[in-house]
Design an enzyme around this catalytic site. Structure first.
Site, PDB file in Angstrom:
ATOM      1  N   TYR B 124       0.844  -1.192   0.000  1.00 46.34           N
ATOM      2  CA  TYR B 124       0.000   0.000   0.000  1.00 46.34           C
ATOM      3  C   TYR B 124       0.881   1.244   0.000  1.00 46.34           C
ATOM      4  CZ  TYR B 124      -3.526   3.395   0.890  1.00 46.34           C
ATOM      5  OH  TYR B 124      -4.341   4.483   0.749  1.00 46.34           O
ATOM      6  N   GLN B 186     -10.713   0.695   1.709  1.00 46.27           N
ATOM      7  CA  GLN B 186     -11.202  -0.171   0.623  1.00 46.27           C
ATOM      8  C   GLN B 186     -10.059  -0.907  -0.077  1.00 46.27           C
ATOM      9  OE1 GLN B 186     -11.586   3.115   0.890  1.00 46.27           O
ATOM     10  NE2 GLN B 186     -11.361   4.210  -1.052  1.00 46.27           N
ATOM     11  N   ASN B 209      -2.366   6.181   6.720  1.00 47.86           N
ATOM     12  CA  ASN B 209      -2.943   6.982   7.797  1.00 47.86           C
ATOM     13  C   ASN B 209      -3.670   6.073   8.787  1.00 47.86           C
ATOM     14  OD1 ASN B 209      -5.304   6.208   6.540  1.00 47.86           O
ATOM     15  ND2 ASN B 209      -5.621   8.161   5.517  1.00 47.86           N
ATOM     16  N   SER B 233       6.347   8.365  12.908  1.00 44.62           N
ATOM     17  CA  SER B 233       7.799   8.258  12.731  1.00 44.62           C
ATOM     18  C   SER B 233       8.548   9.018  13.827  1.00 44.62           C
ATOM     19  CB  SER B 233       8.158   8.807  11.353  1.00 44.62           C
ATOM     20  OG  SER B 233       9.434   8.383  10.969  1.00 44.62           O
ATOM     21  N   HIS B 258       7.938  15.067   8.675  1.00 41.86           N
ATOM     22  CA  HIS B 258       7.093  13.933   8.271  1.00 41.86           C
ATOM     23  C   HIS B 258       5.630  14.134   8.646  1.00 41.86           C
ATOM     24  CE1 HIS B 258       9.367  10.880   6.278  1.00 41.86           C
ATOM     25  NE2 HIS B 258      10.338  10.917   7.165  1.00 41.86           N
ATOM     26  N   GLU B 322      12.832   4.433  16.404  1.00 43.09           N
ATOM     27  CA  GLU B 322      12.794   3.918  15.030  1.00 43.09           C
ATOM     28  C   GLU B 322      14.131   4.225  14.342  1.00 43.09           C
ATOM     29  OE1 GLU B 322      10.165   6.133  12.560  1.00 43.09           O
ATOM     30  OE2 GLU B 322      10.144   4.635  10.956  1.00 43.09           O
ATOM     31  N   GLU B 410       5.394 -37.700  28.091  1.00 40.95           N
ATOM     32  CA  GLU B 410       4.323 -36.733  27.802  1.00 40.95           C
ATOM     33  C   GLU B 410       2.993 -37.450  27.579  1.00 40.95           C
ATOM     34  OE1 GLU B 410       5.164 -33.788  24.813  1.00 40.95           O
ATOM     35  OE2 GLU B 410       6.601 -32.729  26.082  1.00 40.95           O
TER      36      GLU B 410
END
Lengths: 429, 429
Positions: B124, B186, B209, B233, B258, B322, B410
């Site tokens: 994306y 979507q 977003n 970020s 950013h 980061e 076991e």
């Protein structure tokens, strides 16, 4: 086992379907226990232990004396077996260490990555009749190799307030740093949030029932990492007429005994093999103590006869099994065709039990089709790989104009300026 | 930037706090869009494109003609820059290929692992004013190296119904196989569920977003893998008096531009450096077009003065940034102290912009403290590592008794039997 002869590709989706265990209705229970433990700490943890495990625990932390007692209780031959398995698991996971290699991508620009241990990891080991000490080995050994500082283990107490000695023995052998008598949702919540007694962890590992699974999912939403999404265990065997039907039957049964929701799939190119394996299953089943579990699992299980082993492998890739046994001719030369699987067992003498316990590979594997997009647990699961880069002044001079152009095209002028200001200094200085 | 002198460990939690973006209230929106697309496929996708992007799109798939047009539009110098960056990213990610090594854990027992590409990945790329073609490079290049068959890219159309030509250029350069003009929830829903036009993917990558973030979280609940949990970020710079305050200021500003929710932290052992960097920020800021964004980000930002760089590094590990810039003396010899960070930039000439675009390291990195338990995107993100094991008959004879003992302990008798039946055959045969 229901048998399907030459199923068409349209049928594959239905044939690859797993039993789904609904967990959504547990979300409210999980949330309320997390909230209570967030607010009331270890008092709340003890309350749920009392409620779910039916026992009142004063000291949740396992003492050195309890460990010593457990170590003394384990028979020597079992200790030796656990040590041999541990050595193999150690050897294989140690081979997964990455040696940092500096790459000079542009003259004067050096990039590399280095692994760092996740500081605190939490291992959940279920209780119940069968003590899963093998899962302790599979999770604590790579954690130790990675260098995790705190390796926390939680397991529910039994009716006498103890944890099975084999679990305690495996934990002390592998270097688990703290052990707590807590199980279920309350264990996951305590390790997620931290209490006055149990430390907050960075990542959660280990199997569990649907309550534990739902709790781990919620932990992930709260920011913790988890090993893998969970699902019932499964095995797919691809067999041709070089297989030993008795062996195949024993492997399918070993998977089936894990639980009623386990799934076993036999894929072959011969109807004769299906009938031979089926009758071997009937014979062997009679001697197994967990017969009702096995029978329930066999109800969800299928035998698929394809015209070729090639098509069978295609189906297997579509199914993406957790465990895959290749009981076919020239099996090792077919593995390049395997695209999706958790762990693959090659040839007639590589039974799934070997990987479950002692060959050295990890038994914490992607189920439910997740082998398409997840790897099983490995040394990688216990580290972060940090990238490093060093640009010599020459490196920035070589690459700077490229960065300036790209930053400008992305309309990020401050990004460009961080380069320009340095290039200017180099030019003037 | 608010300055803190010698903050006590008790203050660290507050100082490491990020702005949290609430996403819970988007869950209902996300679910209803997913349900609609599940039911109505591409008709629903188009309806939401119309609603959210204000444009009616007939053909969501980008045509060869559209790509050719975009390629022709990009200036040669930008093309060259993108190609240089792509080469570096390729070189570094290619070095992450793992060469399978067979380990003989016990005589006759061989274990190894091999990587297989995730078949279908979805990338994306957000729309908006700044075309993030660099993220196309960072995600499509490792996908291609891994061998992913289908590399799907979705990006929202602009008001004229197009995707920015730089994004299309980067996509065709790196071997993206299909590009669709779809954005937002979507797009994520279409790639998660599959429609008659857009294929279902196995794993989702890329920034977005809060709508895209919430949609990716929901996809994960539905069984898809995602690259990383998202967050704004951030950059932490550790600087001593060997730093160039102007450079440090430019780096902090590059991070600040950013978004208003970005966070920049300056860690140093000298109040003088704080004031030098602050005044350099004031000077440089005046020339930046995104001044209001920068100022908003600087409001959440902090300068921390510790008594030693050592303590500063400890704070940095606690914060788990980061991006981490080490503008300190003998920086390269300090990196063994770095425990938690996404990507580290060493010395005065390693600006963050270099890693954002062109040095070769990946810019898709863990934010919001996730550097404690997650790695950034790498070649590993596009593959599964499958374990293989082959036990020769001798191998099973060596290891079999160990497995039998453990399985019995076991209480998994069928697991034991899968070994016993083979050992018996070997003994008799």
């Amino acid at each position: 086992m229901k048998t399907y002869i030459n199923p068409t590709p349209e049928q594959w989706s239905a044939l690859a379907k797993r039993q789904t265990v609904p967990t959504a209705d547990l979300n409210e229970t999980v949330k309320s226990i997390f909230n209570d433990i967030q607010k009331n700490g270890s008092t709340a943890v003890k309350k749920y232990t009392n409620y779910f495990d039916g026992i009142s625990i004063e000291n949740v932390a396992i003492s050195t004396a309890e460990i010593e007692k457990a170590v003394a209780e384990i028979p020597t031959d079992l200790k030796n077996a656990i040590q041999i398995a541990a050595e193999n698991i150690k050897r294989f996971h140690q081979s997964q260490k990455e040696i940092p290699t500096k790459i000079e991508t542009t003259s004067g620009v050096f990039c590399w990555r280095e692994s760092r241990a996740i500081e605190t990891v939490g291992i959940y080991i279920p209780g119940g009749t069968a003590p899963l000490f093998s899962s302790v080995l599979m999770l604590a050994i790579p954690a130790k190799i990675a260098g995790c500082k705190n390796i926390i283990l939680c397991s529910p107490p039994d009716k006498t307030g103890n944890i099975n000695p084999a679990i305690l023995y495996a934990a002390q052998l592998t270097g688990v740093t703290q052990i707590y008598k807590v199980g279920g949702i309350q264990a996951i919540a305590a390790m997620t949030l931290g209490t006055d007694e149990i430390p907050k962890v960075d990542k959660l590992f280990g199997p569990g029932n649907q309550y534990v699974t739902a709790a781990k999912q919620y932990s992930q939403q709260l920011g913790l990492a988890i090993d893998l999404p969970a699902g019932p265990s499964e095995l797919l065997v691809i067999a041709d007429d070089t297989c030993e039907p008795e062996f195949v039957a024993s492997d399918l049964l070993s998977q089936a005994e894990h639980g009623g929701d386990s799934q076993v799939i036999l894929v072959t190119n011969s109807e004769a093999i299906v009938s031979k394996v089926s009758s071997a299953i009937e014979k062997q089943k009679a001697f197994l103590p967990r017969q009702s579990v096995v029978e329930k699992a066999l109800e969800n299980s299928r035998a698929l006869v394809f015209q070729s082993i090639q098509t069978g492998i295609e189906f297997s890739n579509f199914y993406a099994p957790e465990h895959l046994i290749l009981a076919i001719e020239d099996a090792e030369n077919k593995i390049s065709l395997i695209e999706n699987a958790g762990s693959v067992f090659i040839g007639n003498y590589s039974c799934e039990s070997a990987g479950d316990y002692a060959s050295g590979t990890n038994h914490t594997l992607p189920t439910n089709g997740y082998a398409k997009n997840y790897s099983g647990v490995s040394l990688d699961s216990f580290v972060k790989k940090i990238t490093f880069q060093k640009l010599a002044s020459k490196g920035l001079q070589n690459l700077g104009p490229t960065i300036e152009l790209m930053a400008a095209a992305e309309q990020l002028d401050a990004h460009k300026n961080a380069v320009s200001i340095r290039l200017k200094k180099l030019q003037n200085g």
